[in-house]
Design a protein around this motif. Structure first.
Motif, short mmCIF file in Angstrom:
data_model
loop_
_atom_site.label_atom_id
_atom_site.label_comp_id
_atom_site.label_asym_id
_atom_site.label_seq_id
_atom_site.Cartn_x
_atom_site.Cartn_y
_atom_site.Cartn_z
N UNK A 10 -7.71 15.00 -2.22
CA UNK A 10 -8.69 15.25 -3.29
C UNK A 10 -10.04 15.58 -2.71
N UNK A 11 -11.06 14.83 -3.12
CA UNK A 11 -12.43 15.10 -2.68
C UNK A 11 -12.68 14.63 -1.26
N UNK A 12 -13.56 15.36 -0.57
CA UNK A 12 -14.06 14.91 0.74
C UNK A 12 -15.04 13.77 0.52
N UNK A 13 -15.11 12.89 1.50
CA UNK A 13 -16.02 11.75 1.38
C UNK A 13 -16.90 11.64 2.62
N UNK A 111 -0.45 9.08 -1.10
CA UNK A 111 0.84 9.43 -0.52
C UNK A 111 1.92 9.24 -1.57
N UNK A 112 3.09 9.78 -1.30
CA UNK A 112 4.18 9.58 -2.27
C UNK A 112 5.16 8.52 -1.79
N UNK A 113 4.67 7.55 -0.99
CA UNK A 113 5.56 6.47 -0.56
C UNK A 113 6.18 5.76 -1.76
N UNK A 114 5.34 5.49 -2.77
CA UNK A 114 5.85 4.71 -3.90
C UNK A 114 6.07 5.55 -5.15
N UNK A 115 5.33 6.62 -5.26
CA UNK A 115 5.43 7.44 -6.48
C UNK A 115 5.84 8.85 -6.11
N UNK A 123 3.76 19.12 -9.25
CA UNK A 123 3.99 18.38 -10.50
C UNK A 123 3.20 17.08 -10.49
N UNK A 124 3.13 16.43 -9.29
CA UNK A 124 2.36 15.19 -9.19
C UNK A 124 0.91 15.43 -9.59
N UNK A 125 0.41 16.62 -9.20
CA UNK A 125 -1.00 16.94 -9.47
C UNK A 125 -1.32 17.02 -10.96
N UNK A 126 -0.27 17.22 -11.79
CA UNK A 126 -0.50 17.29 -13.25
C UNK A 126 -0.72 15.90 -13.85
N UNK A 127 -0.32 14.87 -13.11
CA UNK A 127 -0.36 13.50 -13.61
C UNK A 127 -1.82 13.02 -13.70
N UNK A 128 -2.29 12.61 -14.90
CA UNK A 128 -3.69 12.19 -15.03
C UNK A 128 -4.04 11.02 -14.10
N UNK A 129 -3.07 10.13 -13.85
CA UNK A 129 -3.33 9.01 -12.94
C UNK A 129 -3.62 9.52 -11.52
N UNK A 130 -2.80 10.48 -11.08
CA UNK A 130 -2.99 11.07 -9.75
C UNK A 130 -4.36 11.75 -9.68
N UNK A 132 -7.01 11.01 -11.39
CA UNK A 132 -8.10 10.03 -11.37
C UNK A 132 -8.22 9.35 -10.01
N UNK A 133 -7.12 9.32 -9.26
CA UNK A 133 -7.19 8.73 -7.92
C UNK A 133 -7.77 9.72 -6.90
N UNK A 134 -7.42 11.01 -7.06
CA UNK A 134 -7.87 12.02 -6.08
C UNK A 134 -9.32 12.41 -6.28
N UNK A 135 -9.75 12.38 -7.55
CA UNK A 135 -11.12 12.78 -7.89
C UNK A 135 -11.79 11.61 -8.61
N UNK A 136 -12.00 10.52 -7.90
CA UNK A 136 -12.42 9.29 -8.59
C UNK A 136 -13.89 9.27 -8.98
N UNK A 137 -14.16 8.62 -10.09
CA UNK A 137 -15.53 8.23 -10.40
C UNK A 137 -15.68 6.88 -9.71
N UNK A 138 -16.65 6.76 -8.80
CA UNK A 138 -16.78 5.49 -8.09
C UNK A 138 -17.03 4.38 -9.11
N UNK A 139 -16.25 3.29 -9.02
CA UNK A 139 -16.39 2.25 -10.04
C UNK A 139 -17.76 1.60 -10.03
N UNK A 140 -18.26 1.30 -11.23
CA UNK A 140 -19.58 0.67 -11.34
C UNK A 140 -19.40 -0.85 -11.25
#
Ligand code: 76R
Length: 258
Positions: A10-13, A111-115, A123-130, A132-140
Motif C-alpha cells: 500500500x502506502x510508503x511510510x 501477506x496472504x498467510x492467513x487470508x 481480487x483481494x484488493x477489492x476487499x474493503x478490509x484489505x 483499509x489495511x493498505x491505506x490506513x488512516x493512522x488511529x487517533x
C-alpha cells in the motif's frame, strides 16, 4: 516469490525521528520562536489536509527516552512524495533545532498467510478490509510503539527455507495471539526488504502503552518470534495534537487551528 505466498503493498511510510537541541531552542527570542512555530504549523496543516483527503496519513508523537524527542510519521502513495515531504520538513527553520535521530522507510504490507490463499491479489484488493489495511488512516489513539525486525536466516533457524505450510501455521499462531488483543491494539506492518536496514517496521497503536509490553511479551512465546525473530531498537511515545505540541515547545503560536 514462493508458491502460495504473496504480499500486497500500500502506502510508503517514513518514520522520521527528531531530537531537539533544547538549549538552542530555549535561547531563541520569543518572537523568533513564534515565527518558527508558525512555519512548522503551516507544514503540519498541509500534512493533516492530506490525511483528510485520504491521499496519505500523518501522525506526530512525543517520544519517550533519549533516542528521540519527536516522531513525524507520514504515509504517502509514492516514494517521491516521501522524499519531498522529508525535504519540506528539513527546509523549515524548525529543522535547525529538530535534528535527525533515526528514520525508517517501508511500504505498508499485508501477506496472504492467513487470508486470501485462494484469492488472486487483484481480487483481494477489492476487499474493503484489505484497502483499509493498505491505506490506513493512522488511529487517533494515545500511544505508539515502533521497532524494526527481521526473521532469522541462521543455520537451522532459517525462516526463508521453511516450507510455506509451516510458515503459514506459525503465522496462524501469531495471528491468534494478536487477536487476543482485539480492540486494544492496531498493528501496521511496513515491509522494508530492499528499502531499509531491517525486513519489517512494526508500528503498534494503543491507548494504553502497557498493551505494547503485554503483546510483545506474549508473542515472544510464539515460535515465530521465539525462534525466528530478531529485533532492532524500540521507540515508544504519545500522540501530540497542536496544543500539546505548543505546550511541549513552551512557546506561543497564532495559527494553531487545524
Ligand atoms: O489476522 C490478520 O488479518 C493478520 C494476521 C497477521 C499477520 C499476517 C498478524 C496479526 N500479523 C501478521 C504479520 Mn503481526 N505483529 C508483529 C509484531 O513483537 C513481536 O514478536 C512481533 C512484532 C506484533 C506485536 C504484531 C501484532 N506481524 C506480521 C508480520 C509480517 C510477517 C511475515 O510476513 O513473515 C510481522 C513482522 C508481524 C509482527 N499481529 C497480528 C499483531 C497483532 C496484534 C495481530 C492481530 C490483530 C491484527 O490483525 O491487527
Amino acid at each position: 516469490m514462493t508458491e502460495g505466498f504473496s504480499t500486497l503493498e500500500g502506502w510508503y511510510t517514513l518514520h522520521d525521528f527528531r531530537t531537539m537541541d533544547w538549549p538552542a531552542w530555549k535561547a531563541l527570542d520569543p518572537r523568533e520562536k513564534a515565527l518558527v512555530q508558525e512555519e512548522l504549523f503551516s507544514l503540519l496543516h498541509r500534512f493533516c489536509a492530506i490525511d483528510e483527503k485520504r491521499e496519505g496519513s500523518f501522525g506526530l508523537f512525543d517520544v519517550a527516552g533519549h533516542k528521540a524527542d519527536f516522531l513525524f510519521l507520514n504515509l504517502r502513495p509514492t516514494l517521491e512524495e516521501i522524499t519531498s515531504l522529508e525535504r519540506d520538513l528539513n527546509k523549515t527553520q524548525f529543522a535547525r533545532y529538530a535534528k535527525p535521530a533515526y528514520s525508517y522507510v517501508s511500504v505498508v504490507e499485508i501477506s496472504n498467510y492467513l487470508h486470501g490463499q485462494e484469492k488472486k491479489p487483484e481480487d483481494m484488493l477489492q476487499d474493503p478490509y484489505v484497502q483499509s489495511r493498505l491505506y490506513p488512516v493512522l488511529p487517533k489513539v494515545k500511544a505508539i510503539c515502533f521497532y524494526p525486525m527481521n526473521k532469522k536466516r541462521d543455520g537451522q533457524d532459517n525462516w526463508y527455507t521453511l516450507p510455506v505450510e509451516e510458515r503459514r501455521a506459525l503465522m496462524r499462531d501469531h495471528g491468534m495471539t494478536g487477536r487476543k488483543f482485539a480492540g486494544q491494539l492496531t498493528q501496521m506492518i511496513g515491509g522494508s526488504i530492499g528499502l531499509d536496514d531491517w525486513e519489517w517496521g512494526v508500528t503498534l497503536f494503543a491507548n494504553d502503552p502497557v498493551v505494547f509490553k503485554k503483546v510483545v511479551t506474549d508473542m515472544r512465546f510464539d515460535v515465530v518470534s521465539a525462534r525466528y525473530a530478531e529485533f532492532g531498537a524500540f521507540f515508544v511515545g504519545n500522540a501530540l495534537d497542536n496544543d500539546q505540541l505548543i505546550k511541549a515547545l513552551d512557546g506561543t503560536c497564532h495559527s494553531t487551528s487545524k
